[in-house]
Design a protein around this motif. Sequence first.
Motif, mmCIF file in Angstrom:
data_model
loop_
_atom_site.group_PDB
_atom_site.id
_atom_site.type_symbol
_atom_site.label_atom_id
_atom_site.label_comp_id
_atom_site.label_asym_id
_atom_site.label_seq_id
_atom_site.Cartn_x
_atom_site.Cartn_y
_atom_site.Cartn_z
ATOM 1 N N SER A 157 0.839 -1.197 0.000
ATOM 2 C CA SER A 157 0.000 0.000 0.000
ATOM 3 C C SER A 157 0.876 1.251 0.000
ATOM 4 O O SER A 157 2.101 1.190 0.226
ATOM 5 C CB SER A 157 -0.900 -0.009 1.235
ATOM 6 N N ASN A 158 0.203 2.351 -0.255
ATOM 7 C CA ASN A 158 0.964 3.608 -0.245
ATOM 8 C C ASN A 158 1.618 3.866 1.110
ATOM 9 O O ASN A 158 2.734 4.385 1.190
ATOM 10 C CB ASN A 158 0.035 4.769 -0.595
ATOM 11 N N LEU A 159 0.935 3.495 2.154
ATOM 12 C CA LEU A 159 1.485 3.710 3.492
ATOM 13 C C LEU A 159 2.740 2.863 3.709
ATOM 14 O O LEU A 159 3.740 3.338 4.268
ATOM 15 C CB LEU A 159 0.416 3.358 4.524
ATOM 16 N N GLU A 160 2.681 1.632 3.284
ATOM 17 C CA GLU A 160 3.850 0.759 3.444
ATOM 18 C C GLU A 160 5.022 1.244 2.587
ATOM 19 O O GLU A 160 6.182 1.200 3.013
ATOM 20 C CB GLU A 160 3.474 -0.665 3.055
ATOM 21 N N THR A 207 6.581 10.493 2.864
ATOM 22 C CA THR A 207 5.178 10.643 3.242
ATOM 23 C C THR A 207 4.299 9.961 2.188
ATOM 24 O O THR A 207 4.746 9.679 1.063
ATOM 25 C CB THR A 207 4.802 12.120 3.344
ATOM 26 N N GLU A 208 3.094 9.728 2.573
ATOM 27 C CA GLU A 208 2.181 9.077 1.647
ATOM 28 C C GLU A 208 1.910 9.970 0.439
ATOM 29 O O GLU A 208 1.785 9.486 -0.703
ATOM 30 C CB GLU A 208 0.867 8.744 2.359
#
Lengths: 538, 196
Positions: B149-152, B160-161
């Motif tokens: 995911s973008n967060l990972e 940052t995301e």
Amino acid sequence: VTSLSFIEALDQALELLEQGYPFEYCVQQFPEHSDRLRPLLQVGDDLRRLAQAPAPQLDPSKTTPDWNKLLADVPQCRSRRSRVVADLHSWINFNLLPNKRLFVGLATAFLLIFGAGLHGTVNSPDNQFLDPLNPLVKRLQLATAVFNPVEQSEWHITYAQRYLDQASILARQTGYIPAGVLAQVVVEVEQAVSTAKQTNKQVQLFSQISALIVEAEDLVTQAKVETTTPQWKRIDRVSAQLKQLQNDLQASAASSDRPTPKLSISVENATPTSTHVALSIKPGTKRESKSTKNNDKQIIPTNLSTTPLETLSETPTSLPLASAPSSPMDDPTIEPEAPPTAEPTPVPTAEPTPVPTAEPTPVPTAEPTPVPTAEPTPVPTAEPTPVPTAEPTPVPTAEPTARSANEVPTEPPTVEPTEESTAVPTAEPTSESANEVLPLPTAQPEPTFEPTPVLVEPTADSAESLSIPDSAPAIGNEAFAPQQESTSIVGTDSTVEQTPKPENRSGPASSAPAEGNEQKKKADDNAPRGQEAAPKQP
Amino acid sequence: MASTSTDLRAIIARAHEGNTSALQELYDAYGDPVRRYCYVRLGDIEAAQDCTQEVFLCIWKGIHKFEFRGDLSFTAWLYTIANNVLVSYVRKRNRAQHVPLTAELNITDTKSLDTARTICDRLMLREAISRLTIEQQQVITLKFFVGLSNLEIAAALNRTEGAVKALQHRAICRLQNILANEHPSIASQLIVQEMT
């Protein structure tokens, strides 16, 4: 804003595509960006399909590595870390609560700041930020030496030296020394003297203190300072007191028959004057090293002391006859020593008193002052008799061979030196300054016996033919020249002391053995050859 | 991947104790995505396998310094190591990022009907991806090939995301430009076929 929204739209469209929604559906979800979104979303779809394609398959044996084999080397490194770093890391992480961590951090910071402050305080000059803490540090240091007067005195000497260093730095930087700094020096010196009195190492401590006083006096003379302050006036009183203590100490040492061993040392060192200086250099390691910066005097005496020492040691052992001819150059140099040999006995008696007055200030300040007074007197008494014998001025000639004889061995009119030796002493020593040479003869005594016979033989044959005696004295003067120059700085002390020696020598010379008479005869024989000293010797 | 956060925590705890079985479990859980990630970046399955092993060896060596704060932290740490290993590997080999034809053929999905299109598609994409910047390659690889995911990805790249989304946007734009300018016929054909 639009760009951000398009980035968000692309990301959300890719998410929908990833979730399995049709391509057109994903595009239609963002109609305002459909034109720009379509080609980019197509690329994203291609990437998704490319990623979904099955990866090439490898041999299962390759995809399942043997970790036990691969980790064969890893555990060793890991065990080291786990024992040292990992344990510490875990201890910090788990055993230290946040409050404890804060406490440890603050304690560490305090220790660092306190240590730096203490270090800066100790070395802080007067009137500086950290100077007010200096007294506290001093008290702490002195408190550790309450039961050890020697250590206390050494601490005071250290403080005095520190203030003196500050004064010298200020003098170099500004040319002006605050009176307060010198007052601190005086105070510390006074305390050092008072504590040193209670110790059994008074000689060493007094010598260090006297060196400090000399250094302070030199500094005061070189820089502008308020010497009229009452504190500074006390330095004279302290100096006088110190001298008195040193004299008392020497007297007590002399009464306890200590001089004999000292005499032996002084003899080894050579001339009494030179021993005086040499001793001053020996003890005061710290003191003298600093004092030498300003004083050429100390350096000169060292040279003087060393040169005679070597010559003396070699001459007695080696052959006087052979050595004498080998180096006529040196002979003359030594010859002057011969006359002093006779004189030494009186000289020391006379010198001791003057020496302290004249030199004490520069060189001897450290320890020499005490030594010379005690030694000079004994030295002459012990060896004076041999000294005249040593006169064998020829002997010195032999010594030089060790040094410079190698250079001028060709000339070595073996016989001539003997003649010169006899003549030379009479000529130069008496006139100029055999001052420093005086000590040399002390060591030379032994050779004197041998040379005499030797002299007799050569004089007849080669001495006349070579007529070296004439040149010999000149060489001797040249050789002495540097020493005299050096001593001139040292001071008049040495010169003044030495000059009387020849005069006094007449006394001891008369008491000298028959060999002295023989030498006189030889000098008479050589007199016609142009030796100026010949007429003076009688 | 490890099914739950508790499982991963337990595995890492055993790895802290020096239990080599924990390493095997980690490899079973994360070996394939890491290998895929390496393969996409290198284009060589053999090299990808070597790099994958190297990644897990590095994990074993540094596991005692790793403090577990959730799956995301481990994933970020894992792909950070993988990226470092790949960079060092590329430096050692000093080789260009080109895809050998034999390897690319192995990528093909034999079950697909349009094999030729897939081959061309993937060849173009592989070449285009290799021309992206390192960060863009990382984002594209982690996003589409690893499935993060973008967060990972943000955690793995220490970004940052929003920065990850921007990188993703720029990477896709550049890929589209490369495909449109250098392979217009194939690209347009692919687009038409996709539309139909």
